[in-house]
Design a protein around this motif. Structure first.
Motif, PDB file in Angstrom:
ATOM      1  N   SER A   9     -12.152  -2.076  -5.289  1.00  0.00           N
ATOM      2  CA  SER A   9     -13.414  -1.368  -5.454  1.00  0.00           C
ATOM      3  C   SER A   9     -14.463  -2.412  -5.780  1.00  0.00           C
ATOM      4  O   SER A   9     -14.203  -3.627  -5.728  1.00  0.00           O
ATOM      5  CB  SER A   9     -13.310  -0.339  -6.583  1.00  0.00           C
ATOM      6  OG  SER A   9     -13.359  -0.975  -7.856  1.00  0.00           O
ATOM      7  N   GLU A  10     -15.629  -1.960  -6.135  1.00  0.00           N
ATOM      8  CA  GLU A  10     -16.723  -2.872  -6.472  1.00  0.00           C
ATOM      9  C   GLU A  10     -16.359  -3.778  -7.637  1.00  0.00           C
ATOM     10  O   GLU A  10     -16.828  -4.910  -7.736  1.00  0.00           O
ATOM     11  CB  GLU A  10     -17.970  -2.054  -6.808  1.00  0.00           C
ATOM     12  CG  GLU A  10     -19.193  -2.883  -7.155  1.00  0.00           C
ATOM     13  CD  GLU A  10     -20.385  -2.017  -7.522  1.00  0.00           C
ATOM     14  OE1 GLU A  10     -21.445  -2.582  -7.846  1.00  0.00           O
ATOM     15  OE2 GLU A  10     -20.247  -0.772  -7.483  1.00  0.00           O
ATOM     16  N   ASP A 206     -14.850   8.604   1.162  1.00  0.00           N
ATOM     17  CA  ASP A 206     -14.867   7.339   0.429  1.00  0.00           C
ATOM     18  C   ASP A 206     -14.561   7.546  -1.049  1.00  0.00           C
ATOM     19  O   ASP A 206     -13.819   6.755  -1.655  1.00  0.00           O
ATOM     20  CB  ASP A 206     -16.228   6.655   0.582  1.00  0.00           C
ATOM     21  CG  ASP A 206     -16.450   6.110   1.982  1.00  0.00           C
ATOM     22  OD1 ASP A 206     -15.457   5.944   2.719  1.00  0.00           O
ATOM     23  OD2 ASP A 206     -17.617   5.856   2.340  1.00  0.00           O
ATOM     24  N   GLU A 207     -15.108   8.596  -1.635  1.00  0.00           N
ATOM     25  CA  GLU A 207     -14.867   8.855  -3.058  1.00  0.00           C
ATOM     26  C   GLU A 207     -13.427   9.264  -3.305  1.00  0.00           C
ATOM     27  O   GLU A 207     -12.823   8.889  -4.314  1.00  0.00           O
ATOM     28  CB  GLU A 207     -15.846   9.912  -3.564  1.00  0.00           C
ATOM     29  CG  GLU A 207     -17.265   9.394  -3.667  1.00  0.00           C
ATOM     30  CD  GLU A 207     -18.254  10.470  -4.067  1.00  0.00           C
ATOM     31  OE1 GLU A 207     -18.316  11.486  -3.353  1.00  0.00           O
ATOM     32  OE2 GLU A 207     -18.954  10.284  -5.070  1.00  0.00           O
ATOM     33  N   LYS A 209     -10.858   8.305  -1.506  1.00  0.00           N
ATOM     34  CA  LYS A 209     -10.071   7.083  -1.355  1.00  0.00           C
ATOM     35  C   LYS A 209     -10.119   6.243  -2.621  1.00  0.00           C
ATOM     36  O   LYS A 209      -9.088   5.742  -3.099  1.00  0.00           O
ATOM     37  CB  LYS A 209     -10.599   6.278  -0.168  1.00  0.00           C
ATOM     38  CG  LYS A 209      -9.817   5.011   0.113  1.00  0.00           C
ATOM     39  CD  LYS A 209     -10.378   4.275   1.330  1.00  0.00           C
ATOM     40  CE  LYS A 209      -9.620   2.980   1.580  1.00  0.00           C
ATOM     41  NZ  LYS A 209     -10.167   2.243   2.756  1.00  0.00           N
ATOM     42  N   SER A 210     -11.310   6.090  -3.202  1.00  0.00           N
ATOM     43  CA  SER A 210     -11.450   5.317  -4.438  1.00  0.00           C
ATOM     44  C   SER A 210     -10.731   5.995  -5.591  1.00  0.00           C
ATOM     45  O   SER A 210     -10.016   5.344  -6.372  1.00  0.00           O
ATOM     46  CB  SER A 210     -12.935   5.156  -4.770  1.00  0.00           C
ATOM     47  OG  SER A 210     -13.123   4.500  -6.010  1.00  0.00           O
ATOM     48  N   ASN A 211     -10.880   7.308  -5.689  1.00  0.00           N
ATOM     49  CA  ASN A 211     -10.239   8.076  -6.744  1.00  0.00           C
ATOM     50  C   ASN A 211      -8.718   7.949  -6.668  1.00  0.00           C
ATOM     51  O   ASN A 211      -8.038   7.694  -7.671  1.00  0.00           O
ATOM     52  CB  ASN A 211     -10.667   9.538  -6.604  1.00  0.00           C
ATOM     53  CG  ASN A 211     -10.217  10.408  -7.739  1.00  0.00           C
ATOM     54  OD1 ASN A 211     -10.411  10.087  -8.896  1.00  0.00           O
ATOM     55  ND2 ASN A 211      -9.623  11.546  -7.406  1.00  0.00           N
TER      56      ASN A 211
END
Length: 312
Positions: A9-10, A206-207, A209-211
């Motif tokens: 992630s970022e 996208d959210e 996937k990040s979650n």
């Protein structure tokens, strides 16, 4: 073979060989000088693990020779259990402002992070902070006016999840040395293998996937999002324990991807007989108070927390 990236992630990149890169945003040092209504210092809860924390006291604690007993807020930062620190600039200013606005002592805990330390380590480290707190009231000058009968657990995102689980551990521990009056989860982070309506929408790819990535890095080996730290319905809590669960003030944000989970959490607790209030901040996203600690919306959130804390 070169290790492969298994999650990124970022702010974090995790590799197949167990190594982790974290990208740290701007941080703030602790300061013993009274600034903007508070001062703070860093403390060590357990040097061996290690577990550290930042302790904030308000101007009210320094204004008189013997101030009245002050409530104590134990705060757990967010970051999907994998990133975050009380030293991050946003947390530093938000928690200092909370200490001042609520005239409370704030202990912000830096628990060990996943994936190196998977759950339930964060719960264990965070509960250890309550034990440390009770042991320091005689030796730590900043805690001598702390009221151990008025302790509140709070945190944002994963920290809201932690606050919930620490409350359960406090209920189950007959030797718990503090009284948890209430918990204040801000945009709490729960989940399940079953998707919410928002999680199934195309614009949420996208959210989601990040979650999923943060949960996969955090839960114990062999577990999924139905792990009992994640899925509310899988938590084995007795009715007698729910009867002793503290009052809860849940914050959600209108444009937060996790809003549905926060609302579900409040409804879940209500069904268990817990006294719950739900407050929604309009026109805001996830953990806005960390990104904009000086905003009017953040001040409103702090004032809501102040009212809740001083209702006990």
């Amino acid at each position: 073979m070169e290790p492969t990236v298994i999650g990124s992630s970022e702010f974090v990149k995790a590799y197949s060989d167990g190594s982790v890169e974290r990208f740290i945003p701007e941080t703030a040092p602790a300061s013993l000088v009274l600034y903007d209504g508070f001062k703070c210092k860093d403390v060590t809860i357990d040097p061996l693990k290690p577990i550290t924390a930042r302790l904030f006291i308000p101007i009210a604690a320094t204004a008189t020779a013997k101030p009245p007993p002050l409530p104590i807020v134990v705060y757990f930062h967010g970051g999907g259990f994998c990133i975050g620190s009380t030293t991050w600039l946003g947390y530093h200013h938000f928690l200092g402002g909370l200490s001042d606005a609520s005239e409370s002592i704030v202990l912000s805990v830096d628990y060990r992070l996943a994936p190196e330390n998977k759950l339930p380590v964060a719960y264990e480290d965070s509960y250890a902070s309550l034990i440390w707190l009770s042991q320091q009231t005689l030796s730590e000058p900043w805690l001598q006016n702390g009221d151990l009968s008025r302790v509140f657990l709070s945190g944002d995102s994963a920290g809201g999840n932690i606050a919930h689980h620490v409350a359960i551990r406090a209920i189950r521990d007959p030797q718990c040395p503090v009284r948890v009056c209430g918990i204040v989860p801000i945009h709490p982070y729960f989940g399940s293998e079953k998707r919410t309506e928002l999680e199934t929408k195309a614009e949420s790819v996208d959210e989601v996937k990040s979650n999923d990535m943060f949960w996969s890095l955090s839960v114990p080996e062999g577990s999924n999002r139905d792990y009992n730290g994640c899925n509310l319905e899988k938590m084995l809590v007795l009715k007698s324990e729910w009867n002793r669960f503290p009052d809860v003030l849940v914050f959600v944000a209108e444009f937060d991807f996790l809003k549905e989970r926060g609302v579900e959490y409040a409804e879940f607790l209500k069904k268990k007989g817990v006294n719950v209030k739900l407050f929604e901040t309009k026109d805001e996203k996830h953990v806005f108070h960390v990104f904009r600690p000086d905003s009017e919306e953040t001040k409103s959130l702090q004032n809501q927390m102040n009212e809740f804390i001083h209702s006990f």
